[in-house]
Design a protein around this motif. Structure first.
Motif, PDB file in Angstrom:
ATOM      1  N   LEU A   1     -65.073 -10.750  41.062  1.00 27.03           N
ATOM      2  CA  LEU A   1     -65.569 -10.405  39.729  1.00 27.03           C
ATOM      3  C   LEU A   1     -66.451 -11.497  39.124  1.00 27.03           C
ATOM      4  CD1 LEU A   1     -62.252  -8.953  38.239  1.00 27.03           C
ATOM      5  CD2 LEU A   1     -64.218  -7.684  39.117  1.00 27.03           C
TER       6      LEU A   1
ATOM      7  N   ILE B   1     -61.277 -16.291  35.813  1.00 26.63           N
ATOM      8  CA  ILE B   1     -61.587 -15.328  36.867  1.00 26.63           C
ATOM      9  C   ILE B   1     -61.662 -16.089  38.189  1.00 26.63           C
ATOM     10  CG2 ILE B   1     -63.214 -13.577  37.677  1.00 26.63           C
ATOM     11  CD1 ILE B   1     -62.003 -12.960  34.927  1.00 26.63           C
TER      12      ILE B   1
ATOM     13  N   VAL C   1     -67.273  -8.258  33.580  1.00 23.77           N
ATOM     14  CA  VAL C   1     -66.205  -8.956  32.850  1.00 23.77           C
ATOM     15  C   VAL C   1     -66.691  -9.204  31.421  1.00 23.77           C
ATOM     16  CG1 VAL C   1     -64.785 -11.044  32.777  1.00 23.77           C
ATOM     17  CG2 VAL C   1     -65.391 -10.041  34.977  1.00 23.77           C
TER      18      VAL C   1
ATOM     19  N   TRP D   1     -62.011 -15.472  44.447  1.00 20.32           N
ATOM     20  CA  TRP D   1     -61.615 -14.489  45.447  1.00 20.32           C
ATOM     21  C   TRP D   1     -61.527 -13.067  44.904  1.00 20.32           C
ATOM     22  CZ3 TRP D   1     -57.277 -12.001  43.903  1.00 20.32           C
ATOM     23  CH2 TRP D   1     -56.420 -12.659  43.063  1.00 20.32           C
ATOM     24  N   SER D   2     -61.541 -12.899  43.557  1.00 22.66           N
ATOM     25  CA  SER D   2     -61.404 -11.559  42.965  1.00 22.66           C
ATOM     26  C   SER D   2     -62.662 -10.708  43.111  1.00 22.66           C
ATOM     27  CB  SER D   2     -61.038 -11.670  41.480  1.00 22.66           C
ATOM     28  OG  SER D   2     -62.130 -12.193  40.742  1.00 22.66           O
TER      29      SER D   2
ATOM     30  N   PHE E   1     -57.792  -2.516  35.782  1.00 20.28           N
ATOM     31  CA  PHE E   1     -58.660  -3.520  35.153  1.00 20.28           C
ATOM     32  C   PHE E   1     -59.701  -4.047  36.149  1.00 20.28           C
ATOM     33  CE2 PHE E   1     -55.563  -3.969  31.654  1.00 20.28           C
ATOM     34  CZ  PHE E   1     -56.453  -3.901  30.601  1.00 20.28           C
ATOM     35  N   TRP E   2     -59.310  -4.235  37.406  1.00 13.27           N
ATOM     36  CA  TRP E   2     -60.256  -4.735  38.398  1.00 13.27           C
ATOM     37  C   TRP E   2     -61.409  -3.740  38.577  1.00 13.27           C
ATOM     38  CZ3 TRP E   2     -62.065  -3.249  43.235  1.00 13.27           C
ATOM     39  CH2 TRP E   2     -62.778  -4.227  43.924  1.00 13.27           C
ATOM     40  N   VAL E   3     -61.077  -2.455  38.720  1.00 13.18           N
ATOM     41  CA  VAL E   3     -62.120  -1.432  38.857  1.00 13.18           C
ATOM     42  C   VAL E   3     -62.980  -1.390  37.594  1.00 13.18           C
ATOM     43  CG1 VAL E   3     -62.529   1.064  39.027  1.00 13.18           C
ATOM     44  CG2 VAL E   3     -60.865  -0.035  40.541  1.00 13.18           C
TER      45      VAL E   3
ATOM     46  N   PHE F   1     -63.610  -3.787  35.451  1.00 13.90           N
ATOM     47  CA  PHE F   1     -64.471  -4.973  35.378  1.00 13.90           C
ATOM     48  C   PHE F   1     -65.549  -4.958  36.469  1.00 13.90           C
ATOM     49  CE2 PHE F   1     -60.952  -7.632  33.183  1.00 13.90           C
ATOM     50  CZ  PHE F   1     -61.190  -6.955  32.003  1.00 13.90           C
ATOM     51  N   ARG F   2     -65.280  -4.337  37.624  1.00 14.74           N
ATOM     52  CA  ARG F   2     -66.311  -4.207  38.664  1.00 14.74           C
ATOM     53  C   ARG F   2     -67.431  -3.273  38.197  1.00 14.74           C
ATOM     54  NH1 ARG F   2     -67.432  -7.231  42.927  1.00 14.74           N
ATOM     55  NH2 ARG F   2     -68.000  -5.429  44.176  1.00 14.74           N
TER      56      ARG F   2
ATOM     57  N   VAL G   1     -53.303  -3.841  37.078  1.00 20.19           N
ATOM     58  CA  VAL G   1     -54.258  -4.820  37.593  1.00 20.19           C
ATOM     59  C   VAL G   1     -55.401  -4.102  38.319  1.00 20.19           C
ATOM     60  CG1 VAL G   1     -54.559  -6.670  39.298  1.00 20.19           C
ATOM     61  CG2 VAL G   1     -52.628  -6.727  37.708  1.00 20.19           C
ATOM     62  N   ALA G   2     -55.076  -3.106  39.124  1.00 19.36           N
ATOM     63  CA  ALA G   2     -56.110  -2.358  39.851  1.00 19.36           C
ATOM     64  C   ALA G   2     -57.054  -1.635  38.884  1.00 19.36           C
ATOM     65  CB  ALA G   2     -55.453  -1.361  40.804  1.00 19.36           C
TER      66      ALA G   2
END
Length: 165
Positions: free
Chosen positions: A164, A158, A149, A161-162, A140-142, A144-145, A137-138
């Motif tokens: 993204l 999405i 996305v 609070w994420s 993918f979050w990095v 996508f940041r 998850v981390a």
């Protein structure tokens, strides 16, 4: 052979032997060891010429290295990342001694890790699974940041609070 008025007659047994011998020849052609021997002979012929040997080793290095890099990129993601890494190392090990040693070492370490993990209580295995999922998850979050996305992911998937959206 028997003689008749029409000439010699071949016994039926001879015809069956010929078919059986032909079948054995066909089986030899399908035998993987024949192909291995042929490949080794071909490879040895390439080794005799330094320029083709270098080119062959370069191609094997590029292909094997590409497979390893692709596999390493997939390791933290769900899927066959380690399998692809080992496949790349196997390709490299056909030409490079260091890759053969590295492959054997990596297999030993992964086997030891798996054996250790399977000997642990279920809660330890669950924590390792949760830590792996959190890492995915981390990542993918990095990703996508940094890249944004992808458009094929619906906006309502999405959460706000994420960070993204």
């Amino acid at each position: 052979m028997k003689q008749t008025g029409d000439g010699p007659v071949k016994p039926a047994q001879k015809s069956d032997e010929v078919r059986h011998d032909q079948q054995e020849d066909d089986d030899v052609e399908l035998d993987p060891r024949v192909w291995v021997r042929r490949f080794k002979a071909w490879r040895e012929a390439l080794r005799q010429r330094p320029s083709t040997n270098r080119l062959y080793r370069l191609v094997v290095g590029l292909v094997g290295g590409g497979i390893v890099v692709g596999g390493l990129a997939l390791v933290p993601l769900p899927g066959p990342g380690w399998l692809i890494v080992f496949l790349g190392l196997a390709v490299l090990a056909t030409e490079f001694t260091w890759a053969d040693r590295l492959e054997k070492f990596a297999r030993k370490q992964v086997g030891a890790w798996t054996k250790w993990l399977m000997a642990q209580p279920i809660y330890v295995r669950a924590l390792v699974g949760l830590a792996t999922a959190a890492l995915v998850v981390a990542i993918f979050w990095v990703l996508f940041r940094v890249t944004g996305v992808p458009g094929w992911i619906p906006d309502n998937w999405i959460p706000a609070w994420s960070g993204l959206g």
